[in-house]
Design a protein around this motif. Sequence first.
Motif, short mmCIF file in Angstrom:
data_model
loop_
_atom_site.label_atom_id
_atom_site.label_comp_id
_atom_site.label_asym_id
_atom_site.label_seq_id
_atom_site.Cartn_x
_atom_site.Cartn_y
_atom_site.Cartn_z
N LEU A 169 0.86 -1.18 0.00
CA LEU A 169 0.00 0.00 0.00
C LEU A 169 0.89 1.23 0.00
O LEU A 169 1.88 1.29 0.74
N ALA A 170 0.56 2.20 -0.84
CA ALA A 170 1.30 3.47 -0.85
C ALA A 170 0.28 4.59 -0.71
O ALA A 170 -0.79 4.56 -1.32
N ILE A 171 0.63 5.56 0.10
CA ILE A 171 -0.20 6.75 0.26
C ILE A 171 0.65 7.94 -0.18
O ILE A 171 1.78 8.10 0.28
N ILE A 172 0.10 8.74 -1.08
CA ILE A 172 0.84 9.87 -1.62
C ILE A 172 0.13 11.16 -1.22
O ILE A 172 -1.07 11.30 -1.44
N THR A 173 0.89 12.07 -0.62
CA THR A 173 0.37 13.39 -0.27
C THR A 173 1.34 14.42 -0.85
O THR A 173 2.47 14.09 -1.22
N HIS A 174 0.88 15.66 -0.95
CA HIS A 174 1.77 16.68 -1.49
C HIS A 174 1.42 18.06 -0.94
O HIS A 174 0.31 18.30 -0.48
N SER A 175 2.41 18.92 -0.99
CA SER A 175 2.24 20.34 -0.69
C SER A 175 2.70 21.09 -1.94
O SER A 175 2.97 20.47 -2.96
N SER A 176 2.82 22.39 -1.83
CA SER A 176 3.25 23.15 -3.01
C SER A 176 4.73 22.91 -3.33
O SER A 176 5.17 23.19 -4.44
N SER A 177 5.49 22.34 -2.40
CA SER A 177 6.92 22.19 -2.63
C SER A 177 7.45 20.76 -2.58
O SER A 177 8.62 20.53 -2.86
N GLU A 178 6.60 19.78 -2.19
CA GLU A 178 7.10 18.42 -2.09
C GLU A 178 5.98 17.39 -2.21
O GLU A 178 4.82 17.67 -1.94
N PHE A 179 6.38 16.19 -2.63
CA PHE A 179 5.50 15.03 -2.64
C PHE A 179 6.04 14.07 -1.59
O PHE A 179 7.25 13.86 -1.48
N VAL A 180 5.13 13.48 -0.80
CA VAL A 180 5.52 12.51 0.22
C VAL A 180 4.88 11.18 -0.13
O VAL A 180 3.66 11.07 -0.28
N LEU A 181 5.72 10.15 -0.28
CA LEU A 181 5.26 8.80 -0.58
C LEU A 181 5.50 7.95 0.65
O LEU A 181 6.64 7.75 1.06
N ASP A 182 4.41 7.48 1.27
CA ASP A 182 4.50 6.58 2.41
C ASP A 182 4.21 5.17 1.93
O ASP A 182 3.17 4.92 1.31
N PHE A 183 5.11 4.25 2.21
CA PHE A 183 4.95 2.85 1.82
C PHE A 183 4.63 2.04 3.07
O PHE A 183 5.33 2.10 4.07
N ILE A 184 3.53 1.27 2.97
CA ILE A 184 2.95 0.59 4.13
C ILE A 184 2.79 -0.89 3.81
O ILE A 184 2.53 -1.26 2.67
N VAL A 201 -5.42 -7.73 10.19
CA VAL A 201 -4.80 -6.84 11.16
C VAL A 201 -5.24 -5.41 10.83
O VAL A 201 -4.90 -4.89 9.77
N PRO A 202 -6.01 -4.78 11.71
CA PRO A 202 -6.57 -3.46 11.39
C PRO A 202 -5.57 -2.31 11.49
O PRO A 202 -5.88 -1.20 11.09
N LYS A 203 -4.37 -2.57 11.99
CA LYS A 203 -3.37 -1.51 12.14
C LYS A 203 -2.16 -1.83 11.25
O LYS A 203 -1.73 -2.98 11.17
N ALA A 204 -1.63 -0.81 10.60
CA ALA A 204 -0.45 -1.00 9.75
C ALA A 204 0.50 0.16 9.97
O ALA A 204 0.08 1.28 10.22
N LYS A 205 1.80 -0.11 9.87
CA LYS A 205 2.81 0.92 10.08
C LYS A 205 3.43 1.34 8.75
O LYS A 205 3.59 0.52 7.84
N VAL A 206 3.79 2.61 8.67
CA VAL A 206 4.55 3.09 7.53
C VAL A 206 5.94 2.46 7.64
O VAL A 206 6.60 2.56 8.67
N LYS A 207 6.37 1.78 6.60
CA LYS A 207 7.67 1.10 6.60
C LYS A 207 8.76 1.95 5.98
O LYS A 207 9.94 1.78 6.28
N SER A 208 8.36 2.88 5.10
CA SER A 208 9.34 3.73 4.45
C SER A 208 8.65 5.00 3.96
O SER A 208 7.48 4.96 3.56
N ARG A 209 9.36 6.12 4.02
CA ARG A 209 8.83 7.39 3.53
C ARG A 209 9.86 8.00 2.59
O ARG A 209 11.04 8.08 2.92
N VAL A 210 9.40 8.42 1.41
CA VAL A 210 10.26 9.07 0.44
C VAL A 210 9.67 10.45 0.15
O VAL A 210 8.48 10.57 -0.12
N ILE A 211 10.50 11.48 0.24
CA ILE A 211 10.07 12.85 0.01
C ILE A 211 10.76 13.35 -1.26
O ILE A 211 12.00 13.25 -1.37
N LEU A 212 9.97 13.85 -2.20
CA LEU A 212 10.47 14.29 -3.51
C LEU A 212 10.04 15.70 -3.83
O LEU A 212 8.96 16.13 -3.41
N THR A 213 10.84 16.39 -4.63
CA THR A 213 10.39 17.66 -5.18
C THR A 213 9.37 17.35 -6.26
O THR A 213 9.33 16.23 -6.80
#
Length: 103
Positions: free
Chosen positions: A25-40, A46-58
């Motif tokens: 599962l990947a969740i992608i969010t962004h602001s005006s200056s960056e994109f954040v990719l959270d990999f889960i 199991v109703p709870k999951a942890k972010v395993k890796s986060r990548v921040i991109l321009t």
Amino acid sequence: MEEQNENQLNIELSEEIAEGIYSNLAIITHSSSEFVLDFIRVMPGVPKAKVKSRVILTPEHAKRLLTALEDNLEKFETAHGRIKIQQDPSGFPMNFGGTMGQA
């Protein structure tokens, strides 16, 4: 003597990073200056999951990543056939489409 390309980049890959992190599962969010990719990693039942890796991109690098993914997906499908995506409007299946186990 060998000439080195000025644009050549030496990339180091540690053993730990080379093992990779599994994500389904990947969740992608962004602001005006960056994109954040959270990999889960979501596990069945199991109703709870942890972010395993986060990548921040321009934004520019996010666009380059999209282009590279599209190119690689096209090459993959040429070699291995079309990737089928299940269209499930109910969202992410917590049981992964299979039956739930019982103890």
